[in-house]
Scaffold this motif. Structure first.
Motif, short mmCIF file in Angstrom:
data_model
loop_
_atom_site.label_atom_id
_atom_site.label_comp_id
_atom_site.label_asym_id
_atom_site.label_seq_id
_atom_site.Cartn_x
_atom_site.Cartn_y
_atom_site.Cartn_z
N GLY A 183 -15.62 2.79 2.03
CA GLY A 183 -14.36 2.53 1.34
C GLY A 183 -13.91 1.08 1.43
N THR A 184 -14.72 0.21 2.03
CA THR A 184 -14.36 -1.19 2.24
C THR A 184 -15.52 -2.08 1.82
OG1 THR A 184 -12.97 -0.60 4.13
CG2 THR A 184 -13.60 -2.91 3.94
N TYR A 227 0.85 -1.19 0.00
CA TYR A 227 0.00 0.00 0.00
C TYR A 227 0.88 1.24 0.00
CZ TYR A 227 -3.43 -3.44 1.59
OH TYR A 227 -4.23 -4.54 1.69
N TYR A 280 -3.37 0.95 -3.65
CA TYR A 280 -3.55 -0.28 -2.88
C TYR A 280 -3.91 -1.42 -3.82
CZ TYR A 280 -8.23 1.76 -3.27
OH TYR A 280 -9.37 2.35 -3.74
N THR A 331 -9.36 5.46 0.80
CA THR A 331 -9.51 4.67 -0.42
C THR A 331 -9.76 5.55 -1.64
OG1 THR A 331 -11.86 4.36 0.07
CG2 THR A 331 -10.34 2.65 0.81
N SER A 332 -9.67 6.86 -1.48
CA SER A 332 -9.83 7.78 -2.60
C SER A 332 -9.05 9.05 -2.30
CB SER A 332 -11.31 8.11 -2.82
OG SER A 332 -11.87 8.70 -1.68
N MET A 391 -7.56 -0.27 7.88
CA MET A 391 -8.68 -0.23 6.95
C MET A 391 -9.99 -0.52 7.67
SD MET A 391 -7.07 -1.91 3.48
CE MET A 391 -8.32 -1.20 2.42
#
Length: 268
Positions: free
Chosen positions: A197-198, A29, A59, A98-99, A91
């Motif tokens: 985001g997951t 990552y 990632y 995640t963005s 996470m």
């Protein structure tokens, strides 16, 4: 110890970056930071055009591409790359972005990142410990900024509370869960990922692992019983999945916690 659960691979600073990146990340990552300039950024087919001070992650999963924006000659770039079980915990806790995310105005993130890069160049144990501490602090700052800008829909918070604080079903019926919120399973999966985001299944797995760690440390239950409590019918599958997510088997994890003096029950 956190330095046993995270490996910092590399870091860099380029004052006038012009390079082009196009790749799938395999098992690691990164956090990228642009202090000035402009970048065109893509995650698969999702496109961002960013200018000024921004962070963005890379990632495993999406095909990531970035290069200088057409109206800029270069950008000021810093990055750090890392891997290890601690990333999965970050996470799960919503710390790892995640963005892309704009840097909060008024904060000197150049200085924060430069100190982080200086610590990872050290060759002693303390440099790595400090680097991990600084990296986690940076991620906490970014997560707090995101939280201040975004309010989760009530149904998202209910599901998060169900898995983390209630009496969670670690093998949930997604069809039933989706129906309780008047949506299809595909909508549930898509909207959960957009909001957190997951992926929802990945989140459940991380909750399973967190609960497994607690049971391994705080009880003397045999592996088969722990696996059953977590919804596994096969103890060998539980052990393999734990190993995939944590990096060691449940037995080795329990023994390592015993050796470092962390157990909370009397060992036989």
């Amino acid at each position: 110890m956190k330095d046993a659960e995270l490996q910092i691979l590399t870091g860099s600073m380029v004052l006038q970056a012009t390079h082009k990146v196009a790749k799938h990340l395999d098992g690691y990552y990164t956090i990228q930071f642009m202090a000035t300039g402009g970048v065109e950024l893509f995650y698969d087919d999702q496109h961002y055009s960013i200018e000024g001070a921004w962070f963005w992650p890379a990632y495993p999963g999406p095909y990531i591409r970035f290069h200088r924006a057409p109206s800029y000659a270069s950008w000021e770039h810093r990055h750090i790359a890392f891997r290890g079980p601690l990333v999965q915990q970050w996470m799960t806790e919503g710390l790892f972005p995640t963005s892309p995310q704009p840097a909060e105005p008024g904060k000197d993130y150049r200085a924060v990142f430069d100190r982080l890069l200086a610590e990872i160049k050290r060759t002693d144990h303390w440099g790595m410990r400090r680097a991990i501490h600084l990296l986690e602090g940076l991620l906490i700052d970014l997560a707090e900024e995101r939280a201040q800008c975004m309010v989760q829909p009530p149904w998202i918070q209910e599901i998060l509370d169900l898995f983390t604080h209630g009496d969670p079903d670690f093998a949930p019926d997604y069809e039933c869960l989706a129906q309780s919120y008047n949506m299809s399973v595909s909508s549930l999966r898509r909207r959960f990922r957009q909001a957190t985001g997951t992926a929802i299944h990945a989140y459940v797995l991380q909750c399973r692992v967190a609960r497994a760690k607690t049971l391994l440390i705080e009880t003397n239950l045999p592996m088969k019983r722990i696996a059953q409590q977590l919804g596994y019918s096969d103890v060998y599958y539980f052990s393999r999945q734990f190993h995939d997510l944590v990096g060691v088997t449940p037995t080795i994890y329990r023994e390592s916690q015993h050796l470092t003096g962390n157990p909370r029950f009397p060992w036989p």
